[in-house]
Design a protein around this motif. Structure first.
Motif, mmCIF file in Angstrom:
data_model
loop_
_atom_site.group_PDB
_atom_site.id
_atom_site.type_symbol
_atom_site.label_atom_id
_atom_site.label_comp_id
_atom_site.label_asym_id
_atom_site.label_seq_id
_atom_site.Cartn_x
_atom_site.Cartn_y
_atom_site.Cartn_z
ATOM 1 N N VAL A 17 0.651 -1.130 0.082
ATOM 2 C CA VAL A 17 -0.106 -0.014 0.006
ATOM 3 C C VAL A 17 0.829 1.121 0.010
ATOM 4 C CG1 VAL A 17 -1.649 1.444 1.340
ATOM 5 C CG2 VAL A 17 -2.053 -1.061 0.988
ATOM 6 N N ALA A 18 1.975 1.170 0.772
ATOM 7 C CA ALA A 18 3.026 2.306 0.910
ATOM 8 C C ALA A 18 3.505 2.853 -0.464
ATOM 9 C CB ALA A 18 4.081 2.187 2.008
ATOM 10 N N GLU A 19 3.771 1.542 -0.954
ATOM 11 C CA GLU A 19 4.519 1.761 -2.482
ATOM 12 C C GLU A 19 3.461 2.364 -3.435
ATOM 13 O OE1 GLU A 19 6.007 -2.160 -3.535
ATOM 14 O OE2 GLU A 19 7.713 -1.976 -2.152
ATOM 15 N N GLN A 20 2.389 2.035 -3.475
ATOM 16 C CA GLN A 20 1.122 2.178 -4.322
ATOM 17 C C GLN A 20 1.003 3.731 -3.945
ATOM 18 O OE1 GLN A 20 -1.888 -0.642 -4.274
ATOM 19 N NE2 GLN A 20 -0.862 -1.603 -5.900
ATOM 20 N N GLN A 21 0.928 4.077 -2.624
ATOM 21 C CA GLN A 21 0.701 5.371 -2.188
ATOM 22 C C GLN A 21 1.882 6.365 -2.771
ATOM 23 O OE1 GLN A 21 -2.050 5.933 -0.108
ATOM 24 N NE2 GLN A 21 -1.817 7.895 -0.892
ATOM 25 N N LEU A 22 3.248 6.029 -2.688
ATOM 26 C CA LEU A 22 4.412 6.870 -3.142
ATOM 27 C C LEU A 22 4.052 6.769 -4.674
ATOM 28 C CD1 LEU A 22 7.185 7.949 -2.259
ATOM 29 C CD2 LEU A 22 8.042 5.735 -3.124
ATOM 30 N N GLN A 23 3.783 5.807 -5.464
ATOM 31 C CA GLN A 23 3.793 5.733 -6.924
ATOM 32 C C GLN A 23 2.642 6.928 -7.222
ATOM 33 O OE1 GLN A 23 5.485 3.600 -8.164
ATOM 34 N NE2 GLN A 23 5.444 4.935 -10.227
ATOM 35 N N ILE A 24 1.318 6.886 -6.469
ATOM 36 C CA ILE A 24 0.363 7.768 -6.535
ATOM 37 C C ILE A 24 0.972 9.229 -6.576
ATOM 38 C CG2 ILE A 24 -1.765 8.714 -5.725
ATOM 39 C CD1 ILE A 24 -2.739 5.748 -5.265
ATOM 40 N N THR A 25 1.693 9.484 -5.395
ATOM 41 C CA THR A 25 2.282 10.840 -5.101
ATOM 42 C C THR A 25 3.218 11.222 -6.296
ATOM 43 O OG1 THR A 25 2.213 10.107 -3.021
ATOM 44 C CG2 THR A 25 3.199 12.204 -3.144
ATOM 45 N N ILE A 26 4.112 10.349 -6.692
ATOM 46 C CA ILE A 26 4.832 10.658 -7.726
ATOM 47 C C ILE A 26 4.166 11.032 -9.006
ATOM 48 C CG2 ILE A 26 6.470 9.642 -9.309
ATOM 49 C CD1 ILE A 26 7.669 8.015 -6.942
ATOM 50 N N GLU A 28 0.942 12.162 -9.099
ATOM 51 C CA GLU A 28 0.316 13.472 -8.915
ATOM 52 C C GLU A 28 1.313 14.735 -9.033
ATOM 53 O OE1 GLU A 28 -2.009 13.346 -5.377
ATOM 54 O OE2 GLU A 28 -3.635 12.685 -6.394
ATOM 55 N N ASP A 29 2.682 14.287 -8.757
ATOM 56 C CA ASP A 29 3.726 15.622 -8.773
ATOM 57 C C ASP A 29 3.802 15.753 -10.031
ATOM 58 O OD1 ASP A 29 3.947 15.876 -5.959
ATOM 59 O OD2 ASP A 29 5.817 14.871 -5.731
ATOM 60 N N GLU A 30 4.118 14.338 -10.988
ATOM 61 C CA GLU A 30 4.390 14.665 -12.261
ATOM 62 C C GLU A 30 3.027 15.294 -13.093
ATOM 63 O OE1 GLU A 30 5.372 11.039 -14.169
ATOM 64 O OE2 GLU A 30 7.273 11.141 -13.465
ATOM 65 N N LYS A 31 2.007 14.896 -12.725
ATOM 66 C CA LYS A 31 0.682 15.645 -13.228
ATOM 67 C C LYS A 31 0.769 17.120 -13.072
ATOM 68 C CE LYS A 31 -4.129 15.568 -13.299
ATOM 69 N NZ LYS A 31 -5.058 15.446 -12.297
ATOM 70 N N ASN A 32 1.178 17.422 -11.686
ATOM 71 C CA ASN A 32 1.023 18.571 -11.321
ATOM 72 C C ASN A 32 2.114 19.531 -12.122
ATOM 73 O OD1 ASN A 32 -1.066 19.040 -9.696
ATOM 74 N ND2 ASN A 32 0.305 18.605 -7.802
#
Ligand code: ADP
Length: 678
Positions: A17-26, A28-32
């Motif tokens: 879950v933590a890994e996926q969470q990190l992936q999502i953050t990355i 999202e950052d990229e998207k931003n």
């Protein structure tokens, strides 16, 4: 769950879950980041685009729309070549062609045409993405910069042109960087080749100076830097081919905020032309001064010579009226003629130098044409009778009797022509003809001609005789005398009246010298009737014994002149009392004691001149009407007017002629008879 279907432990699940969470953050950052980047691209004032190699834009940002005025649809639907200025197309293609795998980035400039037709200068950086063969490019609108640059260039051009016209070159020297800049004109002035950043420029510049000037300039510059004061210097520069120019240079210090001299600026003006003009003016002034000195010398000298000559002419005249034997009479006649000739020569030379110096001014007074021409003819009647030549005066009926002009100068020209005619004629006649050529309400154009049946002048000599000191041929002086000045003076006098002396002559037959002058008419009196006539000799005036017992004061500093005037007066009025006074000052004192009936007053005298003495005498009420007659040298302009202005009653010019003195004495003594005989 594990890959092989095993269930994940709780810890494993948490980590996943933590890994996926990190992936999502990355993500999202990229998207931003992409959103932010898109935002930048969108909002950038620069023009950002992606284009394919077929000349179509794939993507354009808002900057394109803002700068070029086209919509995105228009920009994307047409090849980008449509928007480039036609003159820059070729250059743009050439640049784009340079984009290769090995050199994927290029910088260039071109011009686009906006939708409203205006030009826009774009500065591009383009990059070829070799993976998709698309061009990613960004451009900056540099129109303002280019326009400013153009303006700068044009004002620099104007400045250069202005410097060229004014022959002024400018320079600046940066003390920190030791950089020296010259304007184009400065290179032109010093004739040094214009090479950018030439390290030898200052040395080349100094090599044009003389060693002393070079040293002085260095001193001045050092002083300007040390004391923050401008300098000025005028000096010569020595260029190739021995060319020399004059320059005027100025330099000023440029200060920084702390008041330190950081640079020097200056101008150099080519003043060669001005110097030449100054030199010419100086030379002209010098020549004028020399000419004035010459004229003054001649005027003085002629005055000095004229005074004793007057004595010789006057006394020989008187002597000739007494009894002599034949030989004595002949000698005396020769003395008299020689003195008269000498007087004529001196007068001619004086006139000539006055005309040359531009000092001769014409006087305008009433001329009685009939009286004047008769007077002139009378001067020649004796010689004409003697030579048995007919002397004829013919004035045509339409010639007005009274005109406005300089009678003295008109007489001088006619006397010159008649005396030449007399000199060169040995039989036949000499005729003075006066006719009117043209007439208007105010002006009468009169032609004077002197016609003789003399020796005539050869065609080849007809032009040169008008030059000064030139005679028809070199035997003339020996045979006939003369200086060759008469015709030159007459021509110069006529030129003052915009007229010209002309000549028809036939060698061995005779000559006609003629000229026309426009005179102002005087409609005072009716024209007289004047017919052609041979001149009869006038009878000498009779002595008038009614003028006895008068007191005549003669004021004259020159002893010979005094004796001459005294003798003449005594001859006219045998028993009058003569009071002799040698200067104006004594005359003023003595006039009250002696109470003369008439004063003959010389002009140039020591202590007090004749003008001032007359003014003083006139201040005394009882001498208000006393006849004071000026004895003038008659050489200076306006002398007659000056006499009248100073209160003189009349004037006679020297050499004093018996008949003239007689006329004047009769006129004034008779006029005042009642007063003086009371
Ligand atoms: P000059 O004092 O020698 O007479 P002018 O200037 O009056 O000087 O005349 C110049 C020359 O022109 C004379 O020397 C003479 O050779 C010639 N000349 C002038 N007038 C006549 C004339 N009427 N007939 C013939 N020759 C003349």
């Amino acid at each position: 769950m594990k890959k092989n279907g095993e269930a994940l432990s709780y810890e494993e699940l948490l980590q996943k879950v933590a890994e996926q969470q990190l992936q999502i953050t990355i993500l999202e950052d990229e998207k931003n980041a992409i959103t932010n980047f898109e935002y930048f691209v969108k909002e950038s004032p620069d023009l950002v685009c992606i284009a394919d190699t077929d000349s179509y834009y794939k993507v354009v940002n808002d900057g394109f729309v803002k700068v070029l005025g086209y919509s995105k649809e228009e920009l994307l639907s047409r090849p980008f070549t449509d928007f480039i200025h036609p003159d820059d197309l070729e250059k743009t293609f050439a640049e784009v062609k340079l984009l290769t795998k090995n050199s994927p980035t290029i910088d260039f400039e071109n011009r686009y045409v906006k939708k409203n037709g205006q030009l826009v200068f774009l500065q591009w950086r383009a990059n070829l993405n070799t993976s998709n063969n698309l061009i990613y490019a960004i451009a900056r609108d540099i129109t303002e910069i280019r326009r400013t640059q153009e303006k700068l260039l044009s004002s620099e051009k104007s400045l250069n042109e202005a410097q060229k016209i004014a022959k002024i070159g400018s320079w600046d020297f940066n003390l920190m960087t030791q950089e020296l800049n010259w304007s184009n004109e400065l290179y032109e002035i010093f004739e040094i080749e214009n090479k950018p950043n030439d390290p030898k420029l200052y040395a080349k510049y100094l090599s044009c100076f003389s060693p002393e000037d070079g040293e002085e300039l260095n001193k001045k510059i050092a002083n300007t830097i040390a004391n923050k004061v401008p300098y000025e210097m005028e000096h010569r520069i020595f260029l190739t081919d021995n060319k020399i120019k004059w320059v005027f240079c100025t330099g000023v210090p440029i200060l920084d905020k702390k008041n330190n001299v950081v640079a020097l600026k200056g101008v150099v003006q080519n003043i060669t032309q001005k110097k030449l003009i100054d030199d010419t003016i100086k030379a002209k002034e010098k020549a004028e001064a020399a000419n004035k000195a010459k004229s003054d010398f001649l005027a003085n000298m002629s005055h000095e010579i004229r005074t004793p000559l007057n004595g010789i002419v006057g006394f020989t005249d008187l002597l000739l009226k007494t009894t002599f034997d034949k030989d004595q009479l002949e000698y005396l006649n020769t003395v008299n003629e020689s003195a008269s000739t000498l007087m004529d020569i001196i007068n001619n030379i004086l006139d000539f130098s006055k005309i040359e110096a531009g000092k001769l001014e014409l006087i305008y007074e009433e001329i009685d044409v009939v009286e004047l021409t008769n007077q002139i003819i009378n001067l020649f009647k004796y010689e004409a009778n003697h030579k048995k030549i007919d002397l004829i005066l013919h004035i045509e009926k339409n010639v007005p009797q009274y005109i406005l002009g300089d009678s003295f100068r008109l007489k001088q020209i006619l006397v010159n022509l008649l005396s030449n005619a007399m000199k060169f004629t040995f039989s036949g006649h000499i005729k003075l003809n006066v006719s009117q050529e043209e007439e208007s309400e105010l002006i009468s154009k009169i032609k004077f001609s002197v016609i003789d049946t003399g020796i005539g002048i050869k065609v080849q000599n007809q032009n040169k005789i008008f030059q000064s000191f030139v005679q028809a041929d070199n035997t003339t002086t020996r045979r006939y005398g003369g200086t060759g000045l008469g015709l030159a003076i007459s021509s110069k006098l006529l030129a003052l009246k915009k007229s010209e002396l002309k000549l028809y002559s036939s060698y061995g037959v005779g000559s006609e010298f003629f000229f026309t002058i426009s005179f102002e008419k005087i409609s005072k009196k009716q024209n007289r009737k004047m017919d052609e006539k041979k001149i009869k000799i006038e009878k000498p005036a009779k002595t008038d014994n009614t003028l006895a017992n008068y007191r005549i004061m003669i004021v004259e500093d020159n002893k010979i002149n005094m004796l001459l005037v005294k003798t003449l007066v005594n001859k006219i009025i045998s028993n009058c009392t003569i009071v002799e006074v040698s200067n104006g000052f004594d005359a003023v004192l003595l006039v009250q004691k002696e109470m003369p009936d008439l004063v003959l007053m010389d002009i140039q005298m020591p202590i007090q001149n004749g003008y001032d003495a007359t003014l003083e005498i006139r201040k005394l009420e009882k001498f208000k009407d006393l006849p004071i007659i000026a004895l003038t040298a008659g050489v200076l302009n306006g002398e007659k007017e000056k006499c009248m202005e100073h209160g003189m009653s009349d004037y006679i010019t020297k050499p004093i002629v018996l008949s003239e003195l007689e006329k004047v004495l009769f006129k004034w003594l008779k006029k005042n008879r009642k007063i003086f005989t009371l």
